[in-house]
Structures are given as structure tokens and as C-alpha cells.
Design a protein around this motif. Structure first.
Motif, mmCIF file in Angstrom:
data_model
loop_
_atom_site.group_PDB
_atom_site.id
_atom_site.type_symbol
_atom_site.label_atom_id
_atom_site.label_comp_id
_atom_site.label_asym_id
_atom_site.label_seq_id
_atom_site.Cartn_x
_atom_site.Cartn_y
_atom_site.Cartn_z
ATOM 1 N N ALA A 152 -14.122 7.794 2.879
ATOM 2 C CA ALA A 152 -13.771 9.144 2.447
ATOM 3 C C ALA A 152 -13.750 10.116 3.613
ATOM 4 C CB ALA A 152 -14.757 9.617 1.378
ATOM 5 N N GLN A 153 -14.635 9.918 4.576
ATOM 6 C CA GLN A 153 -14.654 10.802 5.744
ATOM 7 C C GLN A 153 -13.381 10.637 6.571
ATOM 8 O OE1 GLN A 153 -18.393 9.834 7.627
ATOM 9 N NE2 GLN A 153 -19.424 11.552 6.659
ATOM 10 N N ILE A 154 -12.872 9.399 6.657
ATOM 11 C CA ILE A 154 -11.614 9.183 7.383
ATOM 12 C C ILE A 154 -10.471 9.893 6.664
ATOM 13 C CG2 ILE A 154 -9.923 7.430 8.069
ATOM 14 C CD1 ILE A 154 -12.232 5.511 8.540
ATOM 15 N N VAL A 155 -10.487 9.856 5.326
ATOM 16 C CA VAL A 155 -9.470 10.573 4.554
ATOM 17 C C VAL A 155 -9.555 12.063 4.848
ATOM 18 C CG1 VAL A 155 -8.667 11.163 2.243
ATOM 19 C CG2 VAL A 155 -9.428 8.840 2.726
ATOM 20 N N GLN A 156 -10.756 12.596 4.887
ATOM 21 C CA GLN A 156 -10.939 14.011 5.172
ATOM 22 C C GLN A 156 -10.495 14.361 6.583
ATOM 23 O OE1 GLN A 156 -15.044 15.069 4.235
ATOM 24 N NE2 GLN A 156 -14.351 15.971 2.306
ATOM 25 N N GLU A 157 -10.838 13.520 7.559
ATOM 26 C CA GLU A 157 -10.471 13.780 8.952
ATOM 27 C C GLU A 157 -8.958 13.865 9.124
ATOM 28 O OE1 GLU A 157 -12.238 10.739 11.293
ATOM 29 O OE2 GLU A 157 -14.296 11.301 10.745
ATOM 30 N N ASN A 158 -8.237 13.129 8.290
ATOM 31 C CA ASN A 158 -6.778 13.138 8.361
ATOM 32 C C ASN A 158 -6.150 14.066 7.329
ATOM 33 O OD1 ASN A 158 -5.926 10.956 10.426
ATOM 34 N ND2 ASN A 158 -7.494 9.919 9.209
ATOM 35 N N SER A 159 -6.982 14.971 6.768
ATOM 36 C CA SER A 159 -6.518 15.971 5.784
ATOM 37 C C SER A 159 -5.789 15.321 4.615
ATOM 38 C CB SER A 159 -5.606 16.996 6.480
ATOM 39 O OG SER A 159 -6.286 17.641 7.539
ATOM 40 N N GLY A 160 -6.221 14.122 4.248
ATOM 41 C CA GLY A 160 -5.624 13.440 3.116
ATOM 42 C C GLY A 160 -4.319 12.733 3.425
ATOM 43 N N GLU A 161 -3.833 12.863 4.655
ATOM 44 C CA GLU A 161 -2.568 12.220 5.027
ATOM 45 C C GLU A 161 -2.763 10.711 5.158
ATOM 46 O OE1 GLU A 161 0.523 13.511 5.457
ATOM 47 O OE2 GLU A 161 -0.278 15.391 4.664
ATOM 48 N N HIS A 162 -1.833 9.960 4.641
ATOM 49 C CA HIS A 162 -1.900 8.510 4.791
ATOM 50 C C HIS A 162 -1.112 8.074 6.020
ATOM 51 C CE1 HIS A 162 2.251 8.274 3.351
ATOM 52 N NE2 HIS A 162 1.907 9.077 2.345
ATOM 53 N N LEU A 163 -1.343 6.854 6.440
ATOM 54 C CA LEU A 163 -0.613 6.284 7.573
ATOM 55 C C LEU A 163 0.831 6.047 7.142
ATOM 56 C CD1 LEU A 163 -1.869 3.513 9.935
ATOM 57 C CD2 LEU A 163 0.326 3.214 8.798
ATOM 58 N N LYS A 164 1.751 6.419 8.000
ATOM 59 C CA LYS A 164 3.179 6.252 7.700
ATOM 60 C C LYS A 164 3.705 5.040 8.462
ATOM 61 C CE LYS A 164 3.975 11.164 6.764
ATOM 62 N NZ LYS A 164 2.532 11.486 6.755
ATOM 63 N N TYR A 165 4.073 4.035 7.707
ATOM 64 C CA TYR A 165 4.560 2.795 8.298
ATOM 65 C C TYR A 165 5.857 3.027 9.049
ATOM 66 C CZ TYR A 165 6.732 -1.858 8.437
ATOM 67 O OH TYR A 165 7.366 -3.007 8.828
ATOM 68 N N ALA A 195 0.826 -1.212 0.000
ATOM 69 C CA ALA A 195 0.000 0.000 0.000
ATOM 70 C C ALA A 195 0.857 1.257 0.000
ATOM 71 C CB ALA A 195 -0.928 0.002 1.212
ATOM 72 N N GLU A 196 2.103 1.159 -0.466
ATOM 73 C CA GLU A 196 2.992 2.327 -0.472
ATOM 74 C C GLU A 196 2.395 3.471 -1.292
ATOM 75 O OE1 GLU A 196 6.774 0.857 -1.863
ATOM 76 O OE2 GLU A 196 7.519 0.648 0.186
ATOM 77 N N PRO A 197 2.632 4.710 -0.833
ATOM 78 C CA PRO A 197 3.482 5.133 0.294
ATOM 79 C C PRO A 197 2.823 4.992 1.662
ATOM 80 C CG PRO A 197 2.551 7.045 -0.768
ATOM 81 C CD PRO A 197 2.130 5.875 -1.596
ATOM 82 N N GLY A 198 1.594 4.479 1.706
ATOM 83 C CA GLY A 198 0.927 4.233 2.973
ATOM 84 C C GLY A 198 -0.583 4.221 2.786
ATOM 85 N N PRO A 199 -1.293 3.401 3.564
ATOM 86 C CA PRO A 199 -2.749 3.322 3.421
ATOM 87 C C PRO A 199 -3.452 4.545 4.022
ATOM 88 C CG PRO A 199 -2.033 1.980 5.268
ATOM 89 C CD PRO A 199 -0.784 2.488 4.611
ATOM 90 N N HIS A 200 -4.567 4.911 3.415
ATOM 91 C CA HIS A 200 -5.395 5.971 3.983
ATOM 92 C C HIS A 200 -6.303 5.421 5.078
ATOM 93 C CE1 HIS A 200 -4.455 7.609 -0.099
ATOM 94 N NE2 HIS A 200 -4.270 8.702 0.609
ATOM 95 N N VAL A 201 -6.693 4.135 4.913
ATOM 96 C CA VAL A 201 -7.635 3.519 5.858
ATOM 97 C C VAL A 201 -7.193 2.102 6.181
ATOM 98 C CG1 VAL A 201 -10.035 2.844 6.291
ATOM 99 C CG2 VAL A 201 -9.552 4.885 4.911
ATOM 100 N N GLU A 255 2.151 3.804 15.444
ATOM 101 C CA GLU A 255 1.608 4.067 16.777
ATOM 102 C C GLU A 255 0.269 4.791 16.694
ATOM 103 O OE1 GLU A 255 2.529 3.174 19.724
ATOM 104 O OE2 GLU A 255 4.468 2.244 19.276
ATOM 105 N N GLN A 256 0.055 5.546 15.621
ATOM 106 C CA GLN A 256 -1.182 6.319 15.456
ATOM 107 C C GLN A 256 -2.182 5.602 14.543
ATOM 108 O OE1 GLN A 256 -1.454 9.074 17.366
ATOM 109 N NE2 GLN A 256 0.581 8.496 18.096
ATOM 110 N N TRP A 257 -2.170 4.293 14.516
ATOM 111 C CA TRP A 257 -3.021 3.516 13.615
ATOM 112 C C TRP A 257 -4.493 3.844 13.784
ATOM 113 C CZ3 TRP A 257 -6.787 0.620 15.876
ATOM 114 C CH2 TRP A 257 -6.608 0.295 17.228
ATOM 115 N N PHE A 258 -4.918 4.133 15.009
ATOM 116 C CA PHE A 258 -6.342 4.332 15.306
ATOM 117 C C PHE A 258 -6.922 5.548 14.591
ATOM 118 C CE2 PHE A 258 -3.582 6.025 18.607
ATOM 119 C CZ PHE A 258 -3.933 7.364 18.617
ATOM 120 N N GLN A 259 -6.069 6.473 14.156
ATOM 121 C CA GLN A 259 -6.569 7.642 13.432
ATOM 122 C C GLN A 259 -7.068 7.278 12.038
ATOM 123 O OE1 GLN A 259 -3.464 10.585 13.419
ATOM 124 N NE2 GLN A 259 -3.667 11.022 15.602
ATOM 125 N N HIS A 260 -6.683 6.101 11.551
ATOM 126 C CA HIS A 260 -7.034 5.693 10.191
ATOM 127 C C HIS A 260 -7.899 4.430 10.177
ATOM 128 C CE1 HIS A 260 -4.015 8.421 8.268
ATOM 129 N NE2 HIS A 260 -3.446 8.288 9.459
#
Length: 291
Positions: free
Chosen positions: A198-211, A107-113, A140-145
Motif C-alpha cells: 500500500a505504501q508503494i501505491v501511495q508513493e506513486n499517487s495511485g498510478e499503476h505501471l504502464k506496460y 494485470a491490465e491496465p497495469g500492476p501497482h506493484v 523503463e521505470q519499473w523500479f518505482q513499483h
């Protein structure tokens, strides 16, 4: 009866997928999702729903992750990675790290959800703990996504404390979905699911999870432990000699000793004068059980 909160995120029946993408994913040409959970079949069903095609074999149970990509609209794509079973109790820490790394790389560069697809009747407290260990190895911040997707329509399963705990940690993001071959129902469910993603993507301002690569702790072999304990005991003896040679007065020390766990300890009492009498106690403890 649907509540106002539920109506806020449910798209209308007249909404098309392109309208949902326009509204929620306007600036995001690619959506990347990793599926995790306690049933390959349920994850495969959800994966096929997301890509709108039967690309994941619902009867298989592969040992490695499987990734599929699909076009959502003329300017939007989705990448869905169905991770290998990370909840197997026989997985070693090393193998778990490998499987997490493979899913993250797919899922590089990182999953959104991170979509946690769970069959609630088979989901146990040990599995919850194992799942959270796996998620922490992503980030460590997995729960945000994360979004919990329960493959049932029976809300009474939410009485289970371990499910409540997981949903709470995911910021109360969850939805229920039962598998259906009814095309109209599948189409509506797909709209609801994409709206939540899509709402999760918006909540994270489009940022993906960084492995964040997890490094396994390397422990000494069992044969090395006696030598470690001996060195620690010698170190304590050397500490006493150093203090005695420092010129301080009133030094008293008890012999080094070990407890049943192999912990060596020694107490050193030092009395000295700085403008006025002052007595200080120094306790030196080295724990061999930490190695």
C-alpha cells in the motif's frame, strides 16, 4: 530490537486488515500485483498469502502466468499474477517478450506493484541481470513499483553484492519472510506485506505501471551481410566522386579498406577557401558489424 524506521511501517498487532485498507488504500478499489522471481513455489506461497487462500499450486511449475482474484473487503479486490519463470537461461528474446506481455495483459491496465520474490541462496548475478532485462521490458521505470521479498530470515544474505545492487535499484524497498504454517504469524506477516504494498501505491499517487511493449530488433539474415558490405563500399566510393564533382579543390582520398571485423573506411581530405584559408578533414566510416 526494532528501529524507529521499522516501527513506522509495521502495523500494530491489533490492526485489522480492513483498518490497513482504510488507511492506505482508501481511494483504490483494486490492487494489482505481479509476482516475479527465481522460485515458483515461493511465489505461489506469497500469492496464497495475499489472496488468503490456497489458489496457487505450490508444487506446480507452469510455463505460463497464472492469475487469481480475491475480495479483500466489501469494496476492495486484489488481482495477483504469478508470472512464468522469466529467469530460465534457455528463454529466447522472443519468448521472453511473449511471457512479459502475457503477465502485463493479465494485470491490465497495469500492476501497482512488481513483487520480486527471491530465494537468496539460489539467486545469482546472471539471474539478476536476466531479471532486470525482464523488468525493463515491462517499463523503463519499473523500479518505482518494485519491492524485493527475500524468502529467508537470515539478514547475512544482504552481504551479496548482486542482492545489494537489486535492492538499491528498487530504492531500498525490501523485506524478509520465511514460510510458516502458524496462522497467527501468517496473519501478522500478511498485514506487514499489505502495508508495504500500500505504501508503494501511495508513493506513486495511485498510478499503476504502464506496460511499454518491447520491439525486438530485426537483424538481416547472415546471407545478406556480404551484400550490405558491398553496398557500403560502393557508397564510400560514390561519396568521393560526389565531393570531387562539387568543385572544391585540394581533394585527396585514400583507397577504401576493410579491417578484420568487416568495417569499411575511407579518409577524404578537403582544402577550400572561405574569406581565408581553411583546411577541413572529413572522415567517413560505415560499420558493417552493426548489421
Amino acid at each position: 530490537m526494532a528501529t524507529a524506521a521499522e516501527d513506522a511501517w509495521k502495523p500494530s498487532r491489533r490492526s485489522s486488515m480492513s483498518e490497513i485498507f482504510r488507511e492506505f488504500l482508501l481511494d483504490f478499489p483494486e490492487l494489482r500485483v505481479i509476482l516475479l522471481g527465481n522460485s515458483w513455489t515461493d511465489r505461489a506461497v506469497v500469492g496464497n498469502l495475499l489472496v488468503n487462500a490456497r489458489v496457487f499450486d505450490e508444487d506446480a511449475d507452469p510455463q505460463d502466468c497464472v492469475t487469481e482474484r480475491a475480495v479483500l473487503s466489501k469494496d476492495k479486490t486484489i488481482t495477483v499474477t504469478n508470472a512464468a519463470d522469466l529467469l530460465r537461461p534457455d528463454l529466447t528474446d522472443a519468448r521472453l517478450s511473449v511471457l512479459v506481455s502475457e503477465a502485463a495483459q493479465a494485470a491490465e491496465p497495469g500492476p501497482h506493484v512488481l513483487l520480486l520474490v527471491l530465494k537468496p541462496e539460489n539467486f545469482t548475478e546472471p539471474q539478476r541481470l536476466r531479471l532486470q532485462t525482464s523488468l525493463t521490458r515491462f517499463c523503463e521505470q519499473w523500479f518505482q513499483h518494485a519491492l524485493v521479498l527475500l524468502s529467508t530470515s537470515r539478514l547475512n544474505v544482504l552481504k551479496e553484492p548482486h542482492l545489494q545492487s537489486l535492492i538499491t535499484e528498487c530504492r531500498f524497498r525490501f523485506m524478509c519472510m520465511e514460510h510458516s504454517e502458524d496462522e497467527e504469524l501468517k496473519g501478522f506477516t500478511r498485514k506487514v506485506l499489505f502495508t508495504r504494498l500500500a505504501q508503494i501505491v501511495q508513493e506513486n499517487s495511485g498510478e499503476h505501471l504502464k506496460y511499454e511493449r518491447f520491439e525486438d530488433t530485426v537483424t538481416p539474415a547472415a546471407s545478406e551481410k556480404p551484400n550490405l558490405a558491398l553496398r557500403m563500399k560502393e557508397g564510400l566510393t560514390g561519396l568521393v566522386e560526389t565531393v570531387k564533382n562539387s568543385g572544391l579543390t585540394g581533394i585527396q582520398s585514400s583507397p577504401s579498406k576493410s579491417d578484420p571485423q568487416g568495417n569499411y573506411s575511407m579518409r577524404i581530405e578537403i582544402g577550400f577557401t572561405i574569406e581565408q584559408n581553411f583546411c577541413g578533414n572529413v572522415t567517413a566510416v560505415l560499420l558493417s558489424c552493426l548489421y
